[in-house]
Design a protein around this motif. Structure first.
Motif, mmCIF file in Angstrom:
data_model
loop_
_atom_site.group_PDB
_atom_site.id
_atom_site.type_symbol
_atom_site.label_atom_id
_atom_site.label_comp_id
_atom_site.label_asym_id
_atom_site.label_seq_id
_atom_site.Cartn_x
_atom_site.Cartn_y
_atom_site.Cartn_z
ATOM 1 N N PRO A 99 0.702 -1.222 0.082
ATOM 2 C CA PRO A 99 0.038 0.012 0.015
ATOM 3 C C PRO A 99 1.039 1.211 -0.075
ATOM 4 C CG PRO A 99 0.000 -1.003 2.198
ATOM 5 C CD PRO A 99 0.702 -1.879 1.438
ATOM 6 N N ARG A 100 0.307 2.256 -0.598
ATOM 7 C CA ARG A 100 0.835 3.597 -0.577
ATOM 8 C C ARG A 100 0.314 4.434 0.589
ATOM 9 N NH1 ARG A 100 0.357 6.270 -6.194
ATOM 10 N NH2 ARG A 100 1.860 8.005 -5.412
ATOM 11 N N ARG A 101 0.960 5.436 1.300
ATOM 12 C CA ARG A 101 0.502 5.919 2.208
ATOM 13 C C ARG A 101 -0.520 7.165 1.867
ATOM 14 N NH1 ARG A 101 6.426 7.709 5.261
ATOM 15 N NH2 ARG A 101 6.913 5.749 6.020
ATOM 16 N N GLY A 102 -0.747 7.482 0.735
ATOM 17 C CA GLY A 102 -1.631 8.278 0.224
ATOM 18 C C GLY A 102 -2.817 7.491 -0.214
ATOM 19 N N GLY A 103 -2.777 6.394 -0.283
ATOM 20 C CA GLY A 103 -3.748 5.442 -0.860
ATOM 21 C C GLY A 103 -3.310 4.769 -2.287
ATOM 22 N N PRO B 136 11.451 0.306 6.853
ATOM 23 C CA PRO B 136 10.971 1.073 7.870
ATOM 24 C C PRO B 136 10.663 2.546 7.353
ATOM 25 C CG PRO B 136 12.340 -0.612 9.006
ATOM 26 C CD PRO B 136 12.502 -0.567 7.280
ATOM 27 N N ASP B 137 11.484 3.015 6.539
ATOM 28 C CA ASP B 137 11.514 4.200 5.853
ATOM 29 C C ASP B 137 10.868 4.608 4.626
ATOM 30 O OD1 ASP B 137 13.673 5.531 7.830
ATOM 31 O OD2 ASP B 137 14.709 3.877 7.312
ATOM 32 N N GLY B 138 9.751 3.650 4.194
ATOM 33 C CA GLY B 138 8.974 3.865 3.239
ATOM 34 C C GLY B 138 9.432 3.797 1.778
ATOM 35 N N ARG B 139 10.435 3.010 1.726
ATOM 36 C CA ARG B 139 10.910 2.523 0.408
ATOM 37 C C ARG B 139 10.748 1.055 0.065
ATOM 38 N NH1 ARG B 139 17.024 4.936 1.886
ATOM 39 N NH2 ARG B 139 16.566 3.316 3.507
ATOM 40 N N PHE B 140 10.401 1.046 -1.112
ATOM 41 C CA PHE B 140 9.931 -0.472 -1.730
ATOM 42 C C PHE B 140 11.095 -1.013 -2.328
ATOM 43 C CE2 PHE B 140 7.233 -2.890 -5.017
ATOM 44 C CZ PHE B 140 7.232 -3.838 -3.982
ATOM 45 N N ALA C 240 6.382 5.380 0.933
ATOM 46 C CA ALA C 240 5.868 6.906 0.890
ATOM 47 C C ALA C 240 5.770 7.553 -0.037
ATOM 48 C CB ALA C 240 7.320 7.424 1.773
ATOM 49 N N GLY C 241 6.026 6.834 -1.363
ATOM 50 C CA GLY C 241 5.868 7.530 -2.652
ATOM 51 C C GLY C 241 4.373 7.843 -3.064
#
Length: 281
Positions: free
Chosen positions: A59-63, A103-107, A280-281
């Motif tokens: 999932p992406r943080r913005g949806g 943990p830093d939102g990178r895939f 995070a993207g």
């Protein structure tokens, strides 16, 4: 413990199950069909085609979602719009295979050659700005990847090594200090893996019809038997993240062989998982 069947054999090569409340439940891929599957509350399965290959997603943080496709990545927006990014490589003999978010939102996602030639693949990292980086070369079948509850360790397997490795993780230095975590016999093929809230590592053993749990010290302490031999990946889901979902494959099987191959399975295993880390993207 024994897993129970959740769906019919709906996939040819199911992989990468992920539970997210943003999605309202479980998604996974029918990798070689290029489809993302979703499990409805009533048990129905919905299917969306995203490319020639659908290897892994988060999932992406913005949806929406980030999806690993055949030679790179695509972004699904919150409204469902799919935007392929520039290919990471051009060789048609190599495809993406499996990954996860740090943990830093990178895939992070690794590849494999279709002919599984030794050293023909790599592990990549997609940053929030859309830039992709090669993080590890010389991989053969890049597979399961997940982080410890505190984010300081990463567990990874290149299936061809018949081993799970553990790395130290830091945002700036990435994965360092690679060392063996669990060594299997030559017929042991670690595939997708996940980490529970207690730091236990659960790994699907392809061809063995089982998922194993290892303590943070690398000691086997639980086995989930699955009524299909080619188990591919596992994740925690359900409202309390206390159910282990397991995917399976019927790739290279003859008609009639292993009749439940390609189905989704579920087991109550007595521990809970972690909320999925998002891109995070």
């Amino acid at each position: 413990m024994r897993a129970e069947q959740v769906t019919d054999p709906v996939a040819y090569h199911a992989e990468g199950p992920v539970w997210s409340d943003r999605w309202g439940g479980l998604r996974w891929v029918d990798m070689l069909a290029g489809d993302v599957l979703s499990l409805g509350a009533d048990g129905t399965v919905r299917r969306r085609h995203v490319g020639d290959i659908a290897a892994a997603l988060r999932p992406r943080r913005g949806g929406g979602a980030v999806i690993a496709v055949e030679r790179g990545f695509a972004l699904e927006d919150a409204d469902g719009t799919l935007r392929p990014l520039e290919p990471v490589w051009s060789d048609p003999g190599v495809r993406m295979n499996e990954g996860g978010c740090d943990p830093d939102g990178r895939f992070w996602c690794g590849s494999m050659a279709y002919d599984q030639r030794p050293g023909g693949a790599a592990l990549y990292r997609l940053d929030s700005d859309g830039a992709a980086h090669t993080m590890m070369a010389g991989v053969t079948v890049s597979n399961g990847l997940d982080w410890s509850p505190d984010g300081s360790l990463a567990y990874y397997d290149d299936t061809a090594t018949h081993r799970i490795d553990v790395f130290d993780y830091d945002r700036d230095t990435g994965l360092t200090g690679r060392r063996p975590f669990v060594q299997f016999h030559d017929d042991g093929n670690p595939d997708g893996l996940t980490v529970d809230a207690d730091g236990g590592v659960w790994v699907a053993l392809y061809g063995s019809g089982a998922v194993h749990r290892y303590t943070p010290a690398g000691v086997l302490d639980a086995v989930v038997e699955v009524p299909a031999a080619q188990v591919t990946a596992c994740t925690f889901g359900g409202p309390r993240l206390d159910q282990l979902f397991v995917t399976s494959s019927r790739e290279n099987l003859a008609p009639g062989d292993d009749p439940l191959a390609g189905a989704l399975f579920r087991a109550d295993v007595g521990v809970s998982g972690l909320s999925v880390r998002e891109f995070a993207g």
